[in-house]
Every structure is written in C-alpha cells, then in structure tokens.
Design an enzyme around this catalytic site. Structure first.
Site, mmCIF file in Angstrom:
data_model
loop_
_atom_site.group_PDB
_atom_site.id
_atom_site.type_symbol
_atom_site.label_atom_id
_atom_site.label_comp_id
_atom_site.label_asym_id
_atom_site.label_seq_id
_atom_site.Cartn_x
_atom_site.Cartn_y
_atom_site.Cartn_z
ATOM 1 N N HIS A 111 -5.023 -2.299 10.980
ATOM 2 C CA HIS A 111 -6.100 -1.310 10.920
ATOM 3 C C HIS A 111 -6.761 -1.416 9.535
ATOM 4 O O HIS A 111 -6.099 -1.750 8.559
ATOM 5 C CB HIS A 111 -5.450 0.068 11.102
ATOM 6 C CG HIS A 111 -6.397 1.211 11.263
ATOM 7 N ND1 HIS A 111 -7.022 1.813 10.204
ATOM 8 C CD2 HIS A 111 -6.809 1.876 12.372
ATOM 9 C CE1 HIS A 111 -7.781 2.814 10.647
ATOM 10 N NE2 HIS A 111 -7.668 2.875 11.965
ATOM 11 N N ASP A 166 3.171 0.658 8.625
ATOM 12 C CA ASP A 166 2.182 1.629 9.090
ATOM 13 C C ASP A 166 2.636 2.105 10.476
ATOM 14 O O ASP A 166 2.483 1.398 11.467
ATOM 15 C CB ASP A 166 0.817 0.946 9.141
ATOM 16 C CG ASP A 166 -0.241 1.800 9.824
ATOM 17 O OD1 ASP A 166 0.073 2.929 10.239
ATOM 18 O OD2 ASP A 166 -1.384 1.315 9.952
ATOM 19 N N GLN A 175 0.917 4.498 15.040
ATOM 20 C CA GLN A 175 0.988 4.439 16.509
ATOM 21 C C GLN A 175 2.426 4.375 17.002
ATOM 22 O O GLN A 175 2.663 4.476 18.208
ATOM 23 C CB GLN A 175 0.225 3.208 17.037
ATOM 24 C CG GLN A 175 -1.244 3.190 16.680
ATOM 25 C CD GLN A 175 -2.025 4.331 17.346
ATOM 26 O OE1 GLN A 175 -1.561 4.961 18.300
ATOM 27 N NE2 GLN A 175 -3.212 4.602 16.833
ATOM 28 N N LYS A 232 -1.832 12.192 15.366
ATOM 29 C CA LYS A 232 -1.531 11.287 16.483
ATOM 30 C C LYS A 232 -0.191 11.650 17.118
ATOM 31 O O LYS A 232 0.209 11.090 18.122
ATOM 32 C CB LYS A 232 -1.514 9.839 16.007
ATOM 33 C CG LYS A 232 -2.893 9.406 15.491
ATOM 34 C CD LYS A 232 -2.955 7.953 15.177
ATOM 35 C CE LYS A 232 -4.119 7.642 14.262
ATOM 36 N NZ LYS A 232 -5.288 7.102 14.929
ATOM 37 N N CYS A 242 -11.463 0.081 14.254
ATOM 38 C CA CYS A 242 -11.126 -0.106 12.840
ATOM 39 C C CYS A 242 -10.218 -1.306 12.641
ATOM 40 O O CYS A 242 -9.290 -1.285 11.828
ATOM 41 C CB CYS A 242 -10.475 1.140 12.241
ATOM 42 S SG CYS A 242 -11.530 2.578 12.283
#
Ligand code: PMP
Length: 400
Positions: A118, A195, A198, A221, A358
């Site tokens: 991202h 990261d 998700q 999220k 993104c």
C-alpha cells in the site's frame, strides 16, 4: 451456493440496510452496535480528559483508556507498554520511518519492500531513504500474487536494515508467512515492520509468535472507529527511539534550558489522544473476539473461494491473487473499466471498490490501470456473493 455458513451477525450493524451488499470492508468496515454504544457512552456519560485531571471522572477515563491499551496488547500478543495509539496504520508507519529509520539508517543502507505494498508502506520509506541516503529494493511476487519469499531470501544482504511488508495484501488478499519473512529479515540483521491493516480483522495475529519488530494496524478496518490505530513496537526498540511528534503529554520535564521525554509509549503520544476512539477500539476487539478470529478467517476464506469459483465461470472475468486469499478478491471484466463495473453494481445495491487501491506499483505489475475489488466482513454471506455475481453477469451483458 454451498460453502461458508453465514455468521448471522448482520443485524448487529445498523448502517447495513436489508438488501445492500456491502463488499468494501477492506476500505473500511461497518460498525456493530456495541462499538457505536461504547463511543456514545464515552461522550454522553463518561467523557473527560486522560492522564491529567485530578478529579474522579478524569481518573476513571484514564483507567478506561489504559485498559483499552491492555486489551490491544493481549489481542495481538504484545505488552501494554509496547502499544502506541496512533491515528491509524499510516501514522504508525510514518512514526517508525521518522523516528527509528531517521535515527538508524545511513548512506549505503537498504530497505526492502514488496511489489504489493500500500502507498502508506512505500512513501514514508521513500522519504526516509531520501533523508538518510538509504536505498530501496522491491521483492517481486509469485505468479499467484504472494510476496516471493525465495526471491526475498536471495535479495537480502547485510546492508538491509529494514524490511516492511503487508501481512495481507489489500488488493489480492494474499497472506504473507510473517514468521518466515521475519526469520529471513533477522537472518541478515534487518528489522521487520509488518503492515497488519488487512490481517488483524481477518486472522488471529500474535506478534510474539511472528517475532517481528514493529506491527501496525487501523481501528476502522477492525469494526472500530476511524482516527485510532496501533503501532506495536518491541520494547527495547521503542525505548531507544526519539520522539515523533512533540508537545504536551509526551514529556518528562520541560524547561527552556532542557526538555526530557517520557518513556515509551507515552513519548509517542503527543497531545490529547483520541480518548473515545480507544474505547471504541476496545469494544471492537471484544466484538471480534466474541465471534472468534479463527471463525472469521474460515468464514471469509470460504466466501473468497465461492466468489472466485462463481466469477471464474464468467468468461470475461480475469481474477487476480490466490484462491486461498483472506477476505479479498480483485478482478477485471474484459473491456470494461472497473469504475463502470462499480457503478453498474451500485445500481443493484452492491458496493465494491474500483481503482488502484493505493497500490499503483502493484497495478503496474498486474498491467492494469485499476481493478474491481470485492472484500468481505463478518456481516457478509453467500447471498452477497450471488448478488455480486448477478451484477457482473449484468455488466457482461451490457458491455457484451
Ligand atoms: N496498509 C494497508 C494494507 C491498507 O489496506 C491500508 C488501508 N487501505 C493502509 C495500510 C492504510 O490504512 P489507514 O488509511 O487506515 O491509515
């Protein structure tokens, strides 16, 4: 359509009306009533500042805010003093780039990213590299859209000081073996930031088991509010890092002659924090833990398999990413721009995302300007996939 049994929790989500298939959870999740209630209570009943007040209400709010920190720590397998509340994953990565990287990186050092990152896990490192004289290398993907760990092993050198990778791709849904990636990074003495934007809403995450150095995610999220997220950092790393933002709340003692800073994590939380956001995030963690992350993962991977099988039967559809993706399916309909796909689906009350997500470097790798992306959450069920597939069949007829 066989496969995933719905979790039957859609009634918990007041902003999802009957008949609306919300398939954009990878952008942001809808909020369950317990999270909305926790936020409303925080403002309507218990509101006060934290860490400063001498009155009881503020002391109580401080306890609630710190309890939220402990809940986050337990949720991801860290210690409370390793949890920094930030605005979201973007701020968490910027914090590490501006603090740790600025202090540690030297000309000649290298940073390793992957092709599927991202923008928020690319641009902060580009800025850090420019400022320090470090260089960036990019790990390629396997044909089915995973970060290629064999290629990564071959690329890593002792010059690499940092590896930063997505745990789950926000475009392809592919899941990184975060532990294996961590072992590779540590094998050359590099630190690794994962990261987890998700991943945290989609599978059980344990930073101690992964062994990584930094882990970031966003509350919004994970069925929580916007404006609150988490940077987890290994205690000894956080302790040695200079402040990111400065001002109130992050100091030990201020004088015009000299200012000293508070220990981590307080040192990294300058200014009045998103107090009620932390309470909302704690409620969101309670919510997903009640369902169970294992069940959520199983549910969403089953939905992905169903969606991929059904979409794969439509001749004009090209699917991206692996069959075992976590909760996310990107695809293209031949000859139709993804924005048109999204608009036609919206006419049938199916909400997907269309664009570069993104992740423009990944679009270049896939050789498309954009993709259509359906992403799932706890509230989705097989009926939503039937609606998606019917919508795509309609797209094919209209443009056929
Ligand atoms: N990384 C990934 C993989 C993401 O999906 C996102 C959000 N789309 C981000 C980072 C940035 O998160 P936020 O905008 O909440 O800071």
């Amino acid at each position: 359509m066989s496969g995933a049994a719905p979790l039957d929790v859609v009634a918990d989500f007041p902003a999802i009306p009957v008949g609306w298939a919300y398939l954009d959870t990878a952008a942001t999740s809808q909020k369950p009533q317990p999270v909305i209630d926790a936020i409303a209570r925080g403002y309507a009943e218990t509101y006060a500042t934290v860490h400063r007040g001498v009155y009881q209400r503020s002391a109580d709010m401080t306890l609630a805010y710190e309890a939220a920190r402990r809940k986050v720590a337990t949720f991801i397998g860290g210690n409370p003093d390793e949890i920094v509340f930030v605005r979201g994953a973007t701020e968490g990565i910027n914090l590490v780039a501006a603090s740790w990287a600025a202090q540690q990186l030297r000309p000649g050092d290298r940073i390793l990213l992957s092709q599927l990152e991202h923008h928020s896990n690319i641009v902060p490192w580009q800025v850090a590299a420019e400022r320090t004289g470090a260089a960036i290398d990019v790990v390629p993907l396997t044909p089915d859209g995973r970060i290629d760990l064999e290629a990564m092993a071959a690329m890593l050198t002792p010059q690499h000081k940092l590896v930063a990778l997505a745990h789950v791709s926000n475009v392809l849904g592919s899941v990184l073996d975060a532990r294996a990636a961590t072992e590779l990074a540590h094998g050359v003495g590099a630190k690794i930031l994962i990261d987890g934007c998700q991943a945290v809403p989609r599978l059980p995450v344990d930073v101690a088991a992964i062994g990584c150095d930094f882990y970031v995610f966003s509350g919004h999220k994970l069925y929580g509010p916007t404006g609150i997220g988490v940077l987890w950092g290994r205690a000894e790393l956080l302790e040695a890092m200079p402040p990111y933002q400065t001002g109130g709340s992050m100091i030990d003692r201020v004088s015009f002659a000299q200012t000293t800073y508070a220990p981590a994590p307080t040192r990294f939380e300058a200014g009045t924090p998103h107090i009620v956001g932390a309470l909302g995030l704690a409620a969101a963690i309670d919510y997903v833990e009640t369902i169970g992350l294992d069940r959520i993962h199983e549910h969403e991977t089953a939905l992905v398999r169903q969606a991929r099988a059904a979409l794969g039967r439509i001749n004009s559809v090209r699917l991206f990413g692996p069959d075992d993706a976590a909760g996310i399916v990107s695809f293209a309909v031949e000859g139709v721009h993804p924005h048109d796909v999204g608009t036609i689906l919206d006419e049938g009350q199916v909400a997907i995302r269309a664009g570069h997500h993104c992740a423009q470097p990944l679009m270049d790798v896939l050789d498309v300007p954009a993709t259509a992306r359906a992403s799932f959450g706890v509230y989705n069920g097989p009926g939503d996939i039937e609606r998606l597939v019917a919508g795509i069949e309609r797209v094919s007829r209209i443009f056929g």
